[in-house]
Motif scaffolding. Structure first.
Motif, mmCIF file in Angstrom:
data_model
loop_
_atom_site.group_PDB
_atom_site.id
_atom_site.type_symbol
_atom_site.label_atom_id
_atom_site.label_comp_id
_atom_site.label_asym_id
_atom_site.label_seq_id
_atom_site.Cartn_x
_atom_site.Cartn_y
_atom_site.Cartn_z
ATOM 1 N N ARG A 1 6.797 1.461 -2.915
ATOM 2 C CA ARG A 1 5.640 1.076 -3.714
ATOM 3 C C ARG A 1 5.097 2.281 -4.458
ATOM 4 O O ARG A 1 4.884 2.243 -5.670
ATOM 5 N N GLU A 2 4.912 3.365 -3.723
ATOM 6 C CA GLU A 2 4.392 4.589 -4.317
ATOM 7 C C GLU A 2 5.323 5.075 -5.434
ATOM 8 O O GLU A 2 4.875 5.453 -6.512
ATOM 9 N N MET B 1 1.275 -8.917 -6.417
ATOM 10 C CA MET B 1 0.841 -9.052 -5.031
ATOM 11 C C MET B 1 1.145 -7.797 -4.227
ATOM 12 O O MET B 1 0.274 -7.239 -3.560
ATOM 13 N N ILE C 1 2.596 -4.678 -5.277
ATOM 14 C CA ILE C 1 2.375 -3.350 -5.838
ATOM 15 C C ILE C 1 0.908 -3.132 -6.182
ATOM 16 O O ILE C 1 0.298 -2.152 -5.753
ATOM 17 N N VAL C 2 0.355 -4.056 -6.955
ATOM 18 C CA VAL C 2 -1.019 -3.856 -7.419
ATOM 19 C C VAL C 2 -2.021 -4.081 -6.293
ATOM 20 O O VAL C 2 -2.863 -3.237 -6.023
ATOM 21 N N ASP C 3 -1.892 -5.242 -5.636
ATOM 22 C CA ASP C 3 -2.884 -5.591 -4.620
ATOM 23 C C ASP C 3 -2.583 -5.022 -3.248
ATOM 24 O O ASP C 3 -3.450 -4.998 -2.384
ATOM 25 N N ASN C 4 -1.346 -4.587 -3.051
ATOM 26 C CA ASN C 4 -0.931 -4.079 -1.749
ATOM 27 C C ASN C 4 -1.101 -5.117 -0.646
ATOM 28 O O ASN C 4 -1.428 -4.798 0.494
ATOM 29 N N SER C 5 -0.897 -6.386 -0.994
ATOM 30 C CA SER C 5 -0.979 -7.440 0.017
ATOM 31 C C SER C 5 0.363 -7.615 0.713
ATOM 32 O O SER C 5 1.411 -7.409 0.116
ATOM 33 N N ILE D 1 5.185 -8.312 -8.063
ATOM 34 C CA ILE D 1 4.611 -7.024 -8.427
ATOM 35 C C ILE D 1 3.097 -7.050 -8.274
ATOM 36 O O ILE D 1 2.492 -6.147 -7.689
ATOM 37 N N PHE E 1 7.512 3.351 -7.190
ATOM 38 C CA PHE E 1 7.515 2.443 -8.340
ATOM 39 C C PHE E 1 6.328 2.741 -9.253
ATOM 40 O O PHE E 1 6.488 2.905 -10.465
ATOM 41 N N VAL E 2 5.166 2.823 -8.667
ATOM 42 C CA VAL E 2 3.970 3.089 -9.467
ATOM 43 C C VAL E 2 4.045 4.473 -10.108
ATOM 44 O O VAL E 2 3.647 4.671 -11.253
ATOM 45 N N VAL F 1 6.171 4.200 -13.207
ATOM 46 C CA VAL F 1 5.455 3.569 -14.317
ATOM 47 C C VAL F 1 4.471 4.563 -14.923
ATOM 48 O O VAL F 1 4.416 4.744 -16.143
#
Lengths: 189, 189
Positions: B96-97, B160, B162-166, B158, B99-100, B103
């Motif tokens: 996750r880290e 859910m 990546i952005v929300d970390n759910s 993405i 990927f962001v 970007v």
DNA sequence: GTTATTTCGCTACTAACCGTTGCGAAATGA
DNA sequence: TCATTTCGCAACGGTTAGTAGCGAAATAAC
């Protein structure tokens, strides 16, 4: 309690940070720059916000205008308006950069995670409202998972605009909405 | 041409960077760290890659294993396998880290934009294949906008994860796939 | 095998930034 | 009035990116 933090100093810091954010992007935000342009001492910045990250989140929170929730009578129409609202943001490049910056910082520091979460409450409002009206209208399944619907609605736009940096034409928006609305089962009941 | 760049030095740099990436995250990647752990001089790192960013992208490119494209016989089944593949990545927080980070860096520097684009070609393969088979099967509209379908499929995940970390439970995945497959019009023709 | 050329590793350096410290001066609640 | 806290300022320590200069080693070409 003897002397309160200077509200004016805080405002100057937020204003200066907003200025830099708008014209030079979030990468240009440094404690020294903000201090210089605001006329407030760097030490005061840290006393008020603790970190420069927190200052940036404060700017965002102060500027997340409550997007006027549209009410066109159909879910598709509402979502179209909401998406156009996001795409019409004047400082497109800036907002993309800022969004990704917030996600990145919210991963790095738990303190930022909460600040980011709060910054996202407001923008979600209109979409939630649109979904609720669609349910009331009988347009979609009343038992729809609203949280998941949010991701289904916003996800494709995020993937296209933020991750891929693709332009979203009016035609793309059309295609996207067709798919999204069908996904939510509109017209199926 | 007299002496070529040392392939072994390059490999050592990539290996050391991969090590750090895996165990400490992309935030721990610094030129000095990589140099120290690889036994290669920092100057050599810059001679080979130009920037530390380019080194990280090189690691990613070397590790984007061609995900074995599933073939379950239905679009829904294929997409489920693909999504599970993403969610099952051992180093979830790291990915996750990372990927962001990619970007963000691709926004900051045009040179990174191309590197990021290339890193995303491979992972898209299985989804494109699944869509093509679904078309061949007559499961979905043959005129579907494949690019948009990609965003519709990957976007919600993405948003859910990546952005929300759910967390994405098996049940969430079910709901998500129901919506996505319906969006693509499967079962409508 | 000799040689010209380039890389390699090393140390040191500049420049930028974060966040802190110590201080005197100014503001303000009590 | 006065105790307390903030403010502004200047300087500092620590970290990192990327560069410079140099002797030593490797290697392609002959």
């Amino acid at each position: 309690m003897t002397r309160p933090r200077s509200v004016s100093a805080r405002n100057k810091l937020v204003a200066a940070a907003a200025e830099i954010l708008l014209h030079e992007g979030v990468g240009a935000i440094t404690a020294e720059q903000v201090a210089r342009r605001s006329g407030v001492a760097k030490t005061t910045l840290y006393r008020h916000f603790g970190t420069t990250d927190a200052l940036v989140f404060a700017v965002v929170e102060a500027n997340v205008a409550a997007i006027k929730p549209p009410d066109t009578g159909t879910l598709r129409g509402d979502l179209a308006e909401i998406h156009r609202g996001y795409l019409d943001v004047a400082i497109v490049q800036q907002s993309r950069e800022l969004f990704v910056w917030m996600v990145a910082r919210s991963i790095e520091d738990p303190a930022n995670r909460e600040l980011f979460r709060r910054a996202r409450v407001q923008p979600r409002g209109p979409t939630v409202l649109a979904l609720q009206r669609a349910i009331a209208r009988g347009e979609i399944d009343p038992d729809v998972d609203v949280e998941m619907a949010m991701h289904l609605i916003q996800g494709p736009l995020i993937s296209m605009r933020i991750v891929d940096n693709s332009e979203v034409s009016e035609r793309d928006l059309d295609t996207m909405l067709d798919m999204t609305v069908r996904a939510l089962g509109a017209g199926h009941l």
